[in-house]
Structures are given as C-alpha cells and as structure tokens.
Design an enzyme around this catalytic site. Structure first.
Site, mmCIF file in Angstrom:
data_model
loop_
_atom_site.group_PDB
_atom_site.id
_atom_site.type_symbol
_atom_site.label_atom_id
_atom_site.label_comp_id
_atom_site.label_asym_id
_atom_site.label_seq_id
_atom_site.Cartn_x
_atom_site.Cartn_y
_atom_site.Cartn_z
ATOM 1 N N ARG A 1 0.846 -1.215 0.000
ATOM 2 C CA ARG A 1 0.000 0.000 0.000
ATOM 3 C C ARG A 1 0.872 1.253 0.000
ATOM 4 O O ARG A 1 0.398 2.346 -0.273
ATOM 5 C CB ARG A 1 -0.992 -0.005 1.169
ATOM 6 N N TYR B 1 -12.516 18.704 -14.930
ATOM 7 C CA TYR B 1 -13.116 17.386 -15.154
ATOM 8 C C TYR B 1 -14.203 17.167 -14.079
ATOM 9 O O TYR B 1 -14.014 17.534 -12.923
ATOM 10 C CB TYR B 1 -12.025 16.303 -15.103
ATOM 11 N N ASP C 1 -3.154 19.804 -13.582
ATOM 12 C CA ASP C 1 -3.548 18.516 -14.156
ATOM 13 C C ASP C 1 -3.040 18.482 -15.599
ATOM 14 O O ASP C 1 -3.516 19.234 -16.454
ATOM 15 C CB ASP C 1 -5.071 18.361 -14.090
ATOM 16 N N LYS D 1 -5.225 7.680 -19.332
ATOM 17 C CA LYS D 1 -5.378 8.293 -20.642
ATOM 18 C C LYS D 1 -4.114 8.069 -21.473
ATOM 19 O O LYS D 1 -3.727 6.948 -21.698
ATOM 20 C CB LYS D 1 -5.728 9.769 -20.450
HETATM 21 O O1 7XF Z 1 -9.552 8.674 -12.048
HETATM 22 P P1 7XF Z 1 -9.276 8.761 -13.519
HETATM 23 O O2 7XF Z 1 -8.057 8.009 -13.933
HETATM 24 O O3 7XF Z 1 -10.489 8.452 -14.343
HETATM 25 O O4 7XF Z 1 -8.880 10.295 -13.825
HETATM 26 C C1 7XF Z 1 -9.650 11.402 -13.444
HETATM 27 C C2 7XF Z 1 -9.332 12.531 -14.367
HETATM 28 C C3 7XF Z 1 -8.487 13.516 -13.915
HETATM 29 N N1 7XF Z 1 -8.160 14.583 -14.694
HETATM 30 C C4 7XF Z 1 -8.639 14.687 -15.932
HETATM 31 C C5 7XF Z 1 -8.261 15.877 -16.765
HETATM 32 C C6 7XF Z 1 -9.482 13.704 -16.446
HETATM 33 O O5 7XF Z 1 -9.933 13.853 -17.701
HETATM 34 C C7 7XF Z 1 -9.837 12.599 -15.652
HETATM 35 C C8 7XF Z 1 -10.738 11.540 -16.153
HETATM 36 N N2 7XF Z 1 -11.526 11.917 -17.247
HETATM 37 C C9 7XF Z 1 -12.263 10.988 -18.066
HETATM 38 C C10 7XF Z 1 -12.885 11.787 -19.224
HETATM 39 O O6 7XF Z 1 -12.856 13.038 -19.197
HETATM 40 O O7 7XF Z 1 -13.353 11.166 -20.163
HETATM 41 C C11 7XF Z 1 -13.176 10.158 -17.245
HETATM 42 C C12 7XF Z 1 -14.336 9.504 -17.855
HETATM 43 S S1 7XF Z 1 -15.831 9.785 -16.882
#
Ligand code: 7XF
Length: 396
Positions: free
Chosen positions: A58, A111, A185, A210
C-alpha cells in the site's frame, strides 16, 4: 554516458537497470503485498523511515517504483507517486495539503469528478473552494488570501479546451506566497507536450488512464513534485487517507505504454489538427475549440507552452444539442465512449457524461454548454476518421 538522454529515449529507458533483474529487458511485475525483513531491527528501521526498503505494497512496490522514477524523470520532477486512478492522485495530494479553514482556488472548469470532489467533498470538511477563471491572472490575484493553500487547474481544460498560462500563474501565486502549491492537471498534454514543473508549478497530476497508459486498458494516476512533498503524500494522502494504491501489473502496463508516448502524442496532434481544420470549414459546425487552430484565442499561448496542440477537440454543431446527439449516434468507426488518449478515436457528450456531476445551472455558470461534443482523436489513419466524421455530419 554523460549527456542527458532525450525525452523519447528516457521514456523507454529511464529508471530501469536490466542488470539488477537477471537481464530481463522489461521490469518484472512484483506480485506481492508484503516484504520479508531479515530481522526485527530491519523491519523496525524501515517502519521508522530510518532504512530504505519496501514494507507493504500500500506504500510502495518495486514495479511501481520503476514507473515512478520514469515519470518523475519525464516531468522533470524530483519524485513521483503512482496511484490507482487519476482521482486517487488528486485526492491523495489535496488531502495531504489542506486543513479546515483553508481555501483552494480552482479554475472554473474542471473534469467532472474533480469538480465534484472540490464542490461536494472538500467543502464538507471545512475547506473552502473558490472557482475562478484562471485564464484571467488578475482574477486569480484578487482571489489570493492568507487562507489560500492550493491553486488548481487543468490546461487545456477538460472539456472546453481553454488554455491556462502555467508560468504566469505560478509566478503571480508564488510572488504572493511561495508556500501556496500550484497544482496542474497535465492529463491532456502529458510531459511529451508540456512540463508544468519547468514552468513553475509545484505539483503535476495525471489520469494515467489516458495518454500515459495509452491503450484504454487500465485505470491509474500519478502526482509528481518535490521529494519531501511526494513523500508526505505517499505516507499520509495515499497510505492513510485514500489507500488508492496502483496495482503492480498496471504499473507495468503504463511502463509499456510510455515507450511509445512521444510517437503517439505526435500522431494524436497531427491528426487532431487535420480534423480540427476540416471541422472548422464545415457548414454543419458552429464552433471548433482546438488550440492548434491559428484563429484560436489560445493559439499564441499554446504555441509557447505546448510542444504540439494535442489530441483533444471540442465542438458545437449548428443545431446545438439535438444535432450533437444525431452526430454522435451516426458515428460508425469512432466509438461513443468517455475517457481519452486511446488508440481508438472516442466521442462523448460532456453535459450528459463526463460533466454530468455539474448541475445544469452549474454547467452554465462554468461554461460547459449542453451542445458541446468532445473528440479524443486516436491513432487510426486520419482519412478514415475524417470520413466517419463527414458521413455522421451529413446525417445530421
Ligand atoms: O480517475 P481517472 O483516472 O479516471 O482520472 C480522473 C481525471 C483527472 N483529470 C482529468 C483531466 C481527467 O480527464 C480525468 C478523467 N476523465 C475521463 C474523461 O474526461 O473522459 C473520465 C471519464 S468519466
């Protein structure tokens, strides 16, 4: 070799020495929850932080450690913590930084789940969150106070594609109080296109789900910054507050994805630029938001701050929401799916999907229109992507 290796070369080699691992070209996946101590004294010293070495997965794991060294190197950061998700990275970092009574200043558009964490999570625990237009440096300045602990934003912003000046904000915030953490971010760009630490930011967070992973087959995150702060985030934000630990196999898959990061980001960017230009000239399209278009208000800043404009496009169709739905339902090759940064081109509707955590009136206030359609341009031949977009627009 004394010469510092290039970014692309480091994305393949950094942080791993095959000679330490039986010559294995790729890092082993250490499927272990715990680590054996030679004696009680060694275990106690590790727990006390007086001796190096793993204790429990962890907190750290050798496969994760390779990934963390590599990502820190790519972000030009001292250290990195890899996590189970992007939200795991964001929450572990923020829980480490804030106390009741502190204020987080965040850009007005984030987001959806980051917004929800700030708006509905932090505020429950006595942390104030102020949403400000971070493209307006004076507005950020006016919001700063003795209570400000963190300034948080994405660039480009998900989903509206505004571009925020990382160097200017970092400078202004640190002139006011060097103790305030500027947190960026960097999911949309990855370090292949933009390195916020070099522009003055304190912390970089990622959804590694991503582009870093790059293949739509995992959920993960990362936070990078100064060694001491990352250590604190690991031993408090991760270990005690969230437990959002990355799985060793996931760390391995991201290391595999990183080997092609530069190539992929170049291709995502050239294809997205071609598609954005095409859409801009199309009679069914009202607006295209892409910082690589020369008439974008963000073109000059994006050209300075980003190596290439990236793979994300947002657009509004003539006919608004209904036209957007008809367009999306008409797609044949492009997948209707949230997430981004995959080999497959993906298309989603922020108002009903990624940004449905905002109430409709909040979306209006935060500039997310009901008709906005978001494209994550993939790695297919761009002619095929263009043809699918063309036929779907024809059907609107
Ligand atoms: O926890 P995750 O790996 O899904 O990441 C959260 C996250 C954090 N920062 C940015 C700029 C993000 O775009 C995301 C996740 N976004 C996806 C999207 O915009 O499609 C999640 C699908 S609901």
């Amino acid at each position: 070799m004394n010469k510092k290796l290039s970014f692309t070369t480091r994305s393949i080699h950094s942080g791993y020495d095959a000679s330490q691992h039986e010559g294995s070209l790729n890092p082993p996946v250490y499927m272990t929850s715990t680590y054996c101590f030679d004696d009680v004294e060694q275990g106690a010293a590790r727990f006390a932080g007086e001796a190096q070495g793993h204790v429990y997965s962890r907190i750290s794991n050798p496969t994760q450690a390779v990934l963390e060294t590599r990502l820190a190197d790519l972000e030009d950061a001292e250290a990195c913590l890899a996590t189970a998700s992007g939200m795991g990275a964001i929450t572990a970092a923020i829980w480490t930084l804030v106390r009741p009574g502190d204020t987080v200043i965040a850009d007005k558009t984030l987001y959806g789940c980051t917004f929800s964490f700030f708006q509905h999570g932090l505020t429950r625990f006595g942390v104030n969150v102020e949403f400000v237009d971070c493209t307006d440096i004076e507005a950020v300045s006016r919001a700063l106070s003795a209570k400000t602990r963190v300034v948080y934003f994405e660039s480009p912003v998900n989903p509206t594609m505004r571009v925020i000046d990382i160097a200017a904000i970092s400078q202004r915030v640190h002139d006011y109080n060097p103790g305030i953490k500027v947190m960026v971010d960097n999911t949309y760009c990855t370090p292949a296109l933009q390195r916020p630490i070099n522009l003055g930011a304190d912390l970089v967070v990622h959804s590694a789900t991503k582009y870093l992973g790059g293949h739509g087959d995992l959920i993960a995150g990362a936070v990078a910054g100064k060694q001491d702060l990352i250590g604190e985030i690991r031993l408090f934000g991760l270990k005690d507050m969230t437990g959002a630990v990355i799985a060793p196999l996931t760390a391995f898959l991201i290391l595999r994805g990183l080997k092609s990061l530069s190539l992929r980001m170049e291709r995502h960017s050239t294809s997205a630029l071609a598609l954005a230009k095409h859409l801009q000239g199309h009679k069914a399209v009202r607006a295209v938001y892409y910082p690589g278009l020369e008439d974008s208000p963000y073109f000059p800043l994006a050209s300075r701050q980003m190596k290439a404009p990236g793979g994300m496009i947002a657009m509004e169709l003539e006919g608004g929401f209904d036209a957007g739905v008809a367009f999306m339902n008409g797609l044949q090759l492009i997948k209707r799916a949230v997430s981004l940064g995959d080999a497959e081109t993906l298309c989603q509707h922020p108002a009903s999907m990624t940004h449905s955590t905002y109430a409709p009136e909040e979306r209006a206030e935060h500039d997310i229109s009901e008709g906005l359609v978001r494209l994550s341009v993939g790695l297919e031949d761009v002619e095929d992507v263009l043809a699918d977009v063309e036929q779907a627009l024809a059907g609107v």
